[in-house]
Design a protein around this motif. Sequence first.
Motif, mmCIF file in Angstrom:
data_model
loop_
_atom_site.group_PDB
_atom_site.id
_atom_site.type_symbol
_atom_site.label_atom_id
_atom_site.label_comp_id
_atom_site.label_asym_id
_atom_site.label_seq_id
_atom_site.Cartn_x
_atom_site.Cartn_y
_atom_site.Cartn_z
ATOM 1 N N PHE A 281 0.854 -1.169 0.000
ATOM 2 C CA PHE A 281 0.000 0.000 0.000
ATOM 3 C C PHE A 281 0.897 1.228 0.000
ATOM 4 C CE2 PHE A 281 -2.385 -3.461 1.904
ATOM 5 C CZ PHE A 281 -3.496 -3.470 1.069
ATOM 6 N N ILE A 282 0.779 2.054 -1.036
ATOM 7 C CA ILE A 282 1.640 3.210 -1.234
ATOM 8 C C ILE A 282 1.099 4.363 -0.408
ATOM 9 C CG2 ILE A 282 2.522 4.843 -2.934
ATOM 10 C CD1 ILE A 282 2.008 1.565 -4.288
ATOM 11 N N PRO A 283 1.924 4.908 0.495
ATOM 12 C CA PRO A 283 1.428 5.921 1.425
ATOM 13 C C PRO A 283 1.383 7.312 0.833
ATOM 14 C CG PRO A 283 3.724 5.506 1.870
ATOM 15 C CD PRO A 283 3.310 4.536 0.774
ATOM 16 N N SER A 284 0.556 8.131 1.417
ATOM 17 C CA SER A 284 0.598 9.558 1.132
ATOM 18 C C SER A 284 1.720 10.148 1.983
ATOM 19 C CB SER A 284 -0.746 10.211 1.441
ATOM 20 O OG SER A 284 -0.992 10.158 2.824
ATOM 21 N N GLU A 285 1.938 11.416 1.859
ATOM 22 C CA GLU A 285 3.032 12.077 2.571
ATOM 23 C C GLU A 285 2.907 11.920 4.081
ATOM 24 O OE1 GLU A 285 4.746 16.577 3.033
ATOM 25 O OE2 GLU A 285 3.646 16.044 1.233
ATOM 26 N N GLY A 286 3.995 11.494 4.708
ATOM 27 C CA GLY A 286 4.043 11.414 6.156
ATOM 28 C C GLY A 286 3.474 10.153 6.769
ATOM 29 N N THR A 287 3.107 9.189 5.946
ATOM 30 C CA THR A 287 2.571 7.948 6.504
ATOM 31 C C THR A 287 3.504 6.791 6.161
ATOM 32 O OG1 THR A 287 1.185 7.510 4.565
ATOM 33 C CG2 THR A 287 0.197 8.784 6.334
ATOM 34 N N ALA A 288 3.256 5.637 6.747
ATOM 35 C CA ALA A 288 4.114 4.464 6.579
ATOM 36 C C ALA A 288 3.617 3.564 5.444
ATOM 37 C CB ALA A 288 4.149 3.668 7.882
ATOM 38 N N VAL A 289 4.555 2.866 4.807
ATOM 39 C CA VAL A 289 4.221 1.842 3.816
ATOM 40 C C VAL A 289 3.658 0.646 4.573
ATOM 41 C CG1 VAL A 289 5.178 0.225 2.129
ATOM 42 C CG2 VAL A 289 6.047 2.551 2.237
ATOM 43 N N ALA A 290 2.668 -0.012 3.985
ATOM 44 C CA ALA A 290 2.131 -1.230 4.583
ATOM 45 C C ALA A 290 2.246 -2.359 3.568
ATOM 46 C CB ALA A 290 0.673 -1.041 4.995
ATOM 47 N N ARG A 291 2.510 -3.561 4.040
ATOM 48 C CA ARG A 291 2.617 -4.736 3.185
ATOM 49 C C ARG A 291 1.766 -5.847 3.774
ATOM 50 N NH1 ARG A 291 8.071 -8.150 2.772
ATOM 51 N NH2 ARG A 291 7.145 -9.113 4.599
ATOM 52 N N SER A 292 1.030 -6.528 2.916
ATOM 53 C CA SER A 292 0.173 -7.630 3.339
ATOM 54 C C SER A 292 0.593 -8.895 2.598
ATOM 55 C CB SER A 292 -1.284 -7.291 3.010
ATOM 56 O OG SER A 292 -2.116 -8.387 3.293
ATOM 57 N N ASP A 293 0.716 -10.003 3.316
ATOM 58 C CA ASP A 293 0.981 -11.288 2.661
ATOM 59 C C ASP A 293 -0.266 -11.664 1.882
ATOM 60 O OD1 ASP A 293 3.465 -11.411 3.885
ATOM 61 O OD2 ASP A 293 2.730 -12.596 5.563
ATOM 62 N N ALA A 294 -0.106 -11.914 0.580
ATOM 63 C CA ALA A 294 -1.264 -12.180 -0.259
ATOM 64 C C ALA A 294 -1.303 -13.611 -0.776
ATOM 65 C CB ALA A 294 -1.295 -11.204 -1.434
ATOM 66 N N ARG A 295 -0.168 -14.138 -1.237
ATOM 67 C CA ARG A 295 -0.179 -15.468 -1.847
ATOM 68 C C ARG A 295 0.983 -16.313 -1.371
ATOM 69 N NH1 ARG A 295 -3.000 -15.400 -7.469
ATOM 70 N NH2 ARG A 295 -2.469 -17.563 -7.285
ATOM 71 N N THR A 296 0.691 -17.546 -1.012
ATOM 72 C CA THR A 296 1.700 -18.529 -0.659
ATOM 73 C C THR A 296 1.319 -19.835 -1.341
ATOM 74 O OG1 THR A 296 1.998 -17.478 1.487
ATOM 75 C CG2 THR A 296 2.850 -19.689 1.248
ATOM 76 N N PRO A 297 2.181 -20.375 -2.198
ATOM 77 C CA PRO A 297 3.448 -19.817 -2.664
ATOM 78 C C PRO A 297 3.211 -18.645 -3.608
ATOM 79 C CG PRO A 297 2.965 -21.789 -3.911
ATOM 80 C CD PRO A 297 1.868 -21.633 -2.857
ATOM 81 N N PRO A 298 4.250 -17.797 -3.767
ATOM 82 C CA PRO A 298 4.105 -16.632 -4.649
ATOM 83 C C PRO A 298 3.794 -17.023 -6.082
ATOM 84 C CG PRO A 298 6.163 -16.538 -3.410
ATOM 85 C CD PRO A 298 5.567 -17.888 -3.171
ATOM 86 N N SER A 299 2.917 -16.282 -6.726
ATOM 87 C CA SER A 299 2.649 -16.469 -8.158
ATOM 88 C C SER A 299 1.851 -15.283 -8.662
ATOM 89 C CB SER A 299 1.882 -17.765 -8.425
ATOM 90 O OG SER A 299 0.579 -17.692 -7.911
ATOM 91 N N MET A 300 2.132 -14.920 -9.895
ATOM 92 C CA MET A 300 1.387 -13.843 -10.533
ATOM 93 C C MET A 300 0.122 -14.432 -11.145
ATOM 94 S SD MET A 300 3.083 -11.142 -9.915
ATOM 95 C CE MET A 300 2.643 -9.850 -11.027
ATOM 96 N N PRO A 301 -0.942 -13.640 -11.271
ATOM 97 C CA PRO A 301 -2.139 -14.128 -11.964
ATOM 98 C C PRO A 301 -1.793 -14.552 -13.385
ATOM 99 C CG PRO A 301 -2.604 -12.086 -10.814
ATOM 100 C CD PRO A 301 -1.113 -12.298 -10.751
ATOM 101 N N SER A 302 -2.448 -15.572 -13.900
ATOM 102 C CA SER A 302 -2.153 -16.086 -15.237
ATOM 103 C C SER A 302 -2.377 -15.050 -16.331
ATOM 104 C CB SER A 302 -2.983 -17.339 -15.524
ATOM 105 O OG SER A 302 -4.365 -17.018 -15.461
ATOM 106 N N SER A 303 -3.161 -14.027 -16.044
ATOM 107 C CA SER A 303 -3.426 -12.983 -17.039
ATOM 108 C C SER A 303 -2.283 -11.979 -17.152
ATOM 109 C CB SER A 303 -4.730 -12.254 -16.718
ATOM 110 O OG SER A 303 -4.635 -11.634 -15.452
ATOM 111 N N TYR A 304 -1.305 -12.011 -16.229
ATOM 112 C CA TYR A 304 -0.168 -11.084 -16.276
ATOM 113 C C TYR A 304 0.897 -11.664 -17.206
ATOM 114 C CZ TYR A 304 -1.976 -8.644 -12.112
ATOM 115 O OH TYR A 304 -2.731 -7.932 -11.224
ATOM 116 N N HIS A 305 1.345 -10.877 -18.165
ATOM 117 C CA HIS A 305 2.299 -11.379 -19.153
ATOM 118 C C HIS A 305 3.496 -10.460 -19.335
ATOM 119 C CE1 HIS A 305 -0.377 -14.611 -20.281
ATOM 120 N NE2 HIS A 305 -1.350 -13.724 -20.354
#
Length: 101
Positions: free
Chosen positions: A73-97
């Motif tokens: 999650f990209i922060p606005s000015e003065g805030t912290a970056v946040a990261r969420s675990d989304a996929r295990t194991p990692p993989s991109m959607p099949s529609s991404y090329h």
Amino acid sequence: SLGVCPQGAVFDGRYVYLVASGCPSGPSGVTGRFDTEGSFTSRSSWSTFDTSAVDPNAVWFWGGAFDGEHVYFIPSEGTAVARSDARTPPSMPSSYHGAFF
């Protein structure tokens, strides 16, 4: 109502994350998540989490990105970056090329 005031959305191949932004009451870390394998109108397809519960400065985001494993999650000015675990194991959607060029 989920109590989410989204600024944008991120898709990880299954879930759509509604990027938390400022609500009329002020900055928010409440992010909504929709499970695309469920019905849009079903309450069980929706969930929320609050990034400010991890870091009080992780609020008010301007966008997001998915890297195959995490949603950032990209922060606005003065805030912290946040990261969420989304996929295990990692993989991109099949529609991404590849890249944008």
